[in-house]
Scaffold this motif. Structure first.
Motif, mmCIF file in Angstrom:
data_model
loop_
_atom_site.group_PDB
_atom_site.id
_atom_site.type_symbol
_atom_site.label_atom_id
_atom_site.label_comp_id
_atom_site.label_asym_id
_atom_site.label_seq_id
_atom_site.Cartn_x
_atom_site.Cartn_y
_atom_site.Cartn_z
ATOM 1 N N ASN A 188 15.030 50.769 35.643
ATOM 2 C CA ASN A 188 14.913 50.476 34.282
ATOM 3 C C ASN A 188 15.729 51.505 33.425
ATOM 4 O O ASN A 188 16.481 51.317 32.508
ATOM 5 C CB ASN A 188 13.587 50.426 33.756
ATOM 6 N N LEU A 189 15.453 52.738 33.769
ATOM 7 C CA LEU A 189 16.057 53.924 33.042
ATOM 8 C C LEU A 189 17.587 53.870 33.496
ATOM 9 O O LEU A 189 18.446 54.028 32.494
ATOM 10 C CB LEU A 189 15.717 55.249 33.443
ATOM 11 N N ARG A 190 17.997 53.678 34.607
ATOM 12 C CA ARG A 190 19.339 53.357 34.989
ATOM 13 C C ARG A 190 19.954 52.329 33.974
ATOM 14 O O ARG A 190 21.267 52.606 33.527
ATOM 15 C CB ARG A 190 19.782 53.150 36.352
ATOM 16 N N GLU A 191 19.331 51.252 34.040
ATOM 17 C CA GLU A 191 20.177 50.103 33.323
ATOM 18 C C GLU A 191 19.955 50.378 31.686
ATOM 19 O O GLU A 191 20.941 50.112 31.289
ATOM 20 C CB GLU A 191 18.963 48.756 33.377
ATOM 21 N N ALA A 192 19.168 51.350 31.221
ATOM 22 C CA ALA A 192 19.132 51.641 29.912
ATOM 23 C C ALA A 192 20.429 52.642 29.667
ATOM 24 O O ALA A 192 21.197 52.302 28.576
ATOM 25 C CB ALA A 192 17.796 52.611 29.434
ATOM 26 N N PHE A 193 20.955 53.448 30.600
ATOM 27 C CA PHE A 193 21.776 54.258 30.235
ATOM 28 C C PHE A 193 23.173 53.349 30.260
ATOM 29 O O PHE A 193 24.305 53.598 29.431
ATOM 30 C CB PHE A 193 21.961 55.278 31.580
ATOM 31 N N HIS A 194 23.151 52.427 31.185
ATOM 32 C CA HIS A 194 24.635 51.672 31.412
ATOM 33 C C HIS A 194 24.620 50.566 30.179
ATOM 34 O O HIS A 194 25.685 50.546 29.687
ATOM 35 C CB HIS A 194 24.433 50.834 32.656
ATOM 36 N N ARG A 195 23.340 50.045 29.890
ATOM 37 C CA ARG A 195 23.521 49.212 28.669
ATOM 38 C C ARG A 195 23.808 50.289 27.371
ATOM 39 O O ARG A 195 24.968 49.626 26.365
ATOM 40 C CB ARG A 195 22.207 48.763 28.095
ATOM 41 N N ALA A 196 23.669 51.301 27.011
ATOM 42 C CA ALA A 196 23.983 52.213 26.212
ATOM 43 C C ALA A 196 25.282 52.893 26.255
ATOM 44 O O ALA A 196 25.920 53.276 25.271
ATOM 45 C CB ALA A 196 22.864 53.513 25.811
ATOM 46 N N GLY A 197 25.946 52.567 27.444
ATOM 47 C CA GLY A 197 27.125 53.094 27.707
ATOM 48 C C GLY A 197 27.300 54.443 27.989
ATOM 49 O O GLY A 197 28.503 54.997 27.922
ATOM 50 N N VAL A 198 26.450 55.178 28.257
ATOM 51 C CA VAL A 198 26.482 56.479 28.935
ATOM 52 C C VAL A 198 26.109 56.684 30.145
ATOM 53 O O VAL A 198 25.573 57.743 30.428
ATOM 54 C CB VAL A 198 25.590 57.289 27.874
ATOM 55 N N GLY A 199 26.260 55.742 31.094
ATOM 56 C CA GLY A 199 26.084 55.765 32.792
ATOM 57 C C GLY A 199 26.671 56.656 33.297
ATOM 58 O O GLY A 199 26.071 57.261 34.173
ATOM 59 N N HIS A 200 27.869 56.951 32.720
ATOM 60 C CA HIS A 200 28.721 57.859 33.504
ATOM 61 C C HIS A 200 27.867 59.439 33.733
ATOM 62 O O HIS A 200 28.216 60.262 34.228
ATOM 63 C CB HIS A 200 30.073 57.943 32.720
ATOM 64 N N ILE A 201 27.328 59.748 32.504
ATOM 65 C CA ILE A 201 26.456 61.016 32.708
ATOM 66 C C ILE A 201 25.540 61.418 33.594
ATOM 67 O O ILE A 201 25.523 62.661 34.181
ATOM 68 C CB ILE A 201 25.624 61.010 31.140
#
Length: 852
Positions: free
Chosen positions: A261-274
């Motif tokens: 769920n946290l991974r998905e939150a990062f990707h939805r916010a566009g900061v998954g590359h972090i």
């Protein structure tokens, strides 16, 4: 963003186009690797060409003449040869590829990578040392070469890279789900040097000999464990959910503790590359170290007088960059980032001005020479597309950011200029990776630009530096290190709140169709043209002041050409998706399961079942197989889902489709199931307001865009009869659907078995006759009875089943019955997805593997 200090040393206006000599060499190297990938196996001629070119280059250099085309040809064929060990490998007799199959082996080897936990499963790579036949008492181990991936459900497995391991299991061949344009998992693993897989159950013994040497690897391992323990024991980490996993990812490169769920939150916010240690993180470390060392060395007068302040800072910055790389696990993406940033730092050692584009090309060349398959790596493509976009974009917008020297507001403008540059860096990074994000992830974030503006400074210049300083401080003061980690975690908690806020916005992320390479090329051409369309310099690349040779003219022509080509592309896809008049059926390769896509004239789409594994957390068939196939076909709406029965191999893949594909209707027999995923499916239907009509009205014949749908089975009162008729289980209660278009008919019988087939024949008789039969129950022994087949009389049978599945589908006796009747037989396990199309008169069949 982290390269602003590097950009200050670059003056692109002084660079003549042909001074970037490494760029054409890199293009030739990439072209050679690509040709070697698509047309492998030729070695003699490329070796001859490479040798001749090398000799000619040396001769021209000795004569002090320009080598001209010979270096380009040399790198082209060098690239071709470099990829051959992966594209057309030649295995020795003792390689692991010769021992794949159903044989049970005693496997001894060394753990090659840090284990990765996914749910209840742990996966790791084993470099095999010996194999021994498990079934023979007096067998002896023999040496074997190669790597395999091992998966186990064992809990509390104390294992790490470098440990020696002994286990028993079968070594399976790596296979793909063979769908049109699908992800080539076998090739992906081959590029990592992995040629087989093995599974270890909970009850199977695993013998582990933990590594005891005291080399640098063990020292790094001990440091990582120590820092991991400090993070877990931190007060803020224990109180703030999610901070533990993110801190470990940012400092140690360990993402095992990050929830889905946290991974998905990062990707939805566009900061998954972090979350992945890459150029951003290494660049931040390099920039911070460079600034600190520059400040410190500026106080050393001998260095200052001799102009060695920046050079010394660049040399010293190299050490924390490499140290951070080792601390974070030195994954392939981290290795590439370390190489790239190290080369940028080395440019400070040269007195003359350097060109970042050439430096970027040198970094790419070095990485590709060391590991040619990196060209096909997603992280490689994303990293270089982002950096290239930033470097080129900033060079073309420099006039907007320059301030006048005599301005009275110089300081204020300087601050504004830096902030504008910071925004441009984020903007160009997003633009540069935009089509690749669509290609590989089918999702773009609409809030990514704003989220990155807020999150990157917080994480990059506060969370990561504080975390790394705590690492340096920990050998001297555990209390001091713990305090810094708590401060870092507290700041990170604020960042997580911001990410969560952005991710929960309903418009935060958009699912996209998959762009073609033709469309991606058009996007980048338009991007280049927009940056050059206002170039007032009419001087051509050939030194002529001719309008038709200027960059501005080329940019304008490019825009016109791409617009025309884009119009043709749009027309093609509109015709393919909505204006076609044929009826298409694709039996999707979902392994052991069933899924069929029906594309009706006019663009109406219907999906019959979605495949699925018993544990979708391990592998989601809907997200990883069915959805990508739909996106490649430019399908974002599935009008109707048909659930034949609520078994996992038919239902679990539908959950993802129901959530993300704008589904309008769901057809099912109405039979419920106590399993968790069925309740999740029903919940999605309610949340998305999807129509779920009662079963009895569905029994009426329906016509959609010229296609006739008729539900033949089960009887309308089957639920009331279940108590008396014990044979009415989920399989025998499958919804049986007959589809007609013109003279061609398709029968989808779900998983009905002999008793249901008998009742179906009694009810319908000759009305069962169909051109194409989707084999009931995957071709099991208890289905496809003679009486049933005599009534259906198909010309074609398509069997949807997994390769060497545990249920042994299809059964040999069933195949004999099919062959005896002269049916054309297609199997997804051998033919891949089976695509059929008809104009209502004739039928065309295209199995994926035959097409390839």
């Amino acid at each position: 963003m982290t390269m602003r200090s590097l950009l200050a040393t670059w003056k692109p206006s002084s660079v003549h186009p042909y001074s970037r000599s490494l760029i054409p060499l890199l293009i030739c190297l990439i072209a050679g690797i690509s040709f070697g990938f698509w047309f492998p196996g030729y070695r003699i001629l490329p070796y001859v060409v490479v040798a001749v070119c090398l000799g000619l280059i040396i001769g021209r250099i000795r004569q002090r003449h320009t080598a001209f085309l010979f270096p380009l040809i040399f790198f082209l064929f060098l690239g071709y040869l470099s990829i051959q060990p992966w594209a057309a490998p030649r295995f020795p007799s003792r390689h692991i590829t010769h021992f794949l199959g159903n044989h049970q082996w005693k496997i001894v080897g060394f753990v090659d990578t840090t284990p990765v936990r996914t749910g209840e499963r742990t996966k790791f790579i084993v470099k095999i040392e010996t194999l021994e036949e498990d079934s023979m008492e007096k067998s002896k181990p023999f040496p074997v070469l190669g790597k395999i991936r091992v998966t186990t459900r064992k809990k509390h497995l104390n294992i790490d890279a470098g440990d020696r391991i002994s286990l028993t299991g079968k070594i399976r061949m790596i296979r793909n789900f063979s769908n049109p344009g699908g992800f080539n998992y076998k090739r992906y693993m081959a590029y990592k040097g992995i040629w087989g897989t093995s599974y270890v159950s909970k009850n199977q013994p695993v013998k582990i000999e933990n590594r005891t040497d005291k080399g640098i690897d063990q020292m790094v391992k001990n440091i990582r464990h120590h820092i991991s323990s400090l993070i877990e024991q931190s007060y803020v980490v224990r109180r703030k959910k999610g901070t533990k996993g993110i801190l470990k990812a940012l400092i140690l490169g360990d993402r095992n503790d990050i929830s889905q769920n946290l991974r998905e939150a990062f990707h939805r916010a566009g900061v998954g590359h972090i979350l992945a240690i890459s150029g951003l993180h290494i660049g931040i470390v390099a920039s911070t170290a460079f600034l600190l060392f520059s400040w410190a060395l500026s106080h050393v007068k001998p260095l200052l007088w001799n102009g060695w302040t920046r050079k010394g800072a660049a040399i010293l910055s190299f050490f924390p960059v490499v140290a951070y790389g080792f601390l974070s696990g030195m994954s392939p993406s981290t290795q590439r980032a370390v190489i790239m940033v190290s080369l940028f730092l080395l440019t400070f050692l040269f007195e003359r001005e350097h060109d970042l584009m050439n430096t970027l090309a040198l970094a790419a060349m070095l990485i590709l020479i060391l590991h040619p398959p990196a060209l096909f790596s997603i992280s490689f493509q994303l990293s270089f597309s982002a950096v290239l976009s930033i470097v080129y974009g900033l060079s073309q917008t420099k006039n907007f950011r320059l301030q006048k020297k005599n301005s009275t507001l110089k300081k204020r403008r300087s601050i504004r200029n830096k902030f504008f540059t910071f925004m441009l860096v984020s903007f160009f990074a997003i633009i540069g990776t935009f089509p690749l994000m669509m290609l590989y992830f089918n999702q773009v974030s609409t809030v990514g630009f704003l989220a990155n503006l807020l999150i990157i400074p917080i994480v990059g210049f506060l969370v990561i530096p504080l975390g790394l300083v705590s690492v340096v401080l920990s050998p001297f003061s555990v209390i001091g290190a713990s305090i810094l980690l708590n401060v870092s975690a507290a700041i990170l908690a604020v960042a997580l709140d911001i990410i969560t806020f952005f991710s929960k916005l309903p418009f935060a992320a958009v699912k996209t169709v998959t762009p073609s390479f033709y469309e991606i090329a058009g996007f980048y051409l338009v991007f280049w043209a927009i940056l050059n369309i206002k170039d007032q310099n009419a001087t051509s690349r050939f030194g002529c002041r001719k309008k038709f040779m200027s960059k501005k003219w080329l940019a304008q022509a490019t825009v016109v050409i791409v617009i025309v080509a884009g119009g043709v592309d749009v027309f093609y896809w509109l015709n393919h998706r909505f204006w076609h008049r044929d009826f298409r059926v694709t039996i999707i390769d979902v392994g052991q399961g069933s899924a069929a896509l029906l594309e009706l004239p006019g663009g109406y789409n219907l999906l019959i079942d979605g495949g699925g594994f018993s544990d979708p957390t391990a592998f989601d068939v809907g997200a990883n197989i069915v959805a990508p196939l739909l996106w490649r076909k430019k399908i974002k709406t599935v009008d109707t889902l048909v659930l034949s029965h609520p078994n996992s191999d038919h239902m679990n893949g539908l959950l993802y489709i129901a959530r993300y594909f704008n589904v309008k209707n769901v057809w099912s027999n109405g039979e419920s199931s106590p399993v968790l995923n069925y309740h999740k499916f029903r919940k999605i239907i309610e949340e998305k307001d999807i129509q779920l009509p009662r079963f009895k009205p569905l029994l009426q014949t329906q016509h959609i865009n010229g296609v006739q749908f008729k539900i033949l089975y089960p009887p309308s009162d089957f639920i009331n009869r279940k108590k008396k008729e014990k044979w009415r289980n989920y399989n025998n209660n499958s919804l049986v659907l007959k589809v007609r278009f013109g003279s061609q008919t398709f029968l989808f019988p779900g998983d009905i078995m002999a008793r249901a087939e008998r009742e179906l024949v009694e009810i319908l008789g000759d009305d069962l006759q169909s051109s194409v039969l989707i084999a009931p129950h995957h071709g099991s022994r208890t289905s496809s009875t003679d009486r049933f087949l005599d009534r259906v009389q198909p010309e074609v049978v398509v069997i949807s089943s997994g390769w060497q599945n545990n249920a042994y589908f299809p059964h040999p006796n069933t195949l004999k019955r099919y062959k005896k009747r002269g049916y054309r037989i297609f199997r997804t396990s051998g033919d891949g997805a089976v695509a059929m199309s008809t104009d209502g008169r004739s039928l065309k069949i295209n199995p994926t593997l035959a097409a390839r």
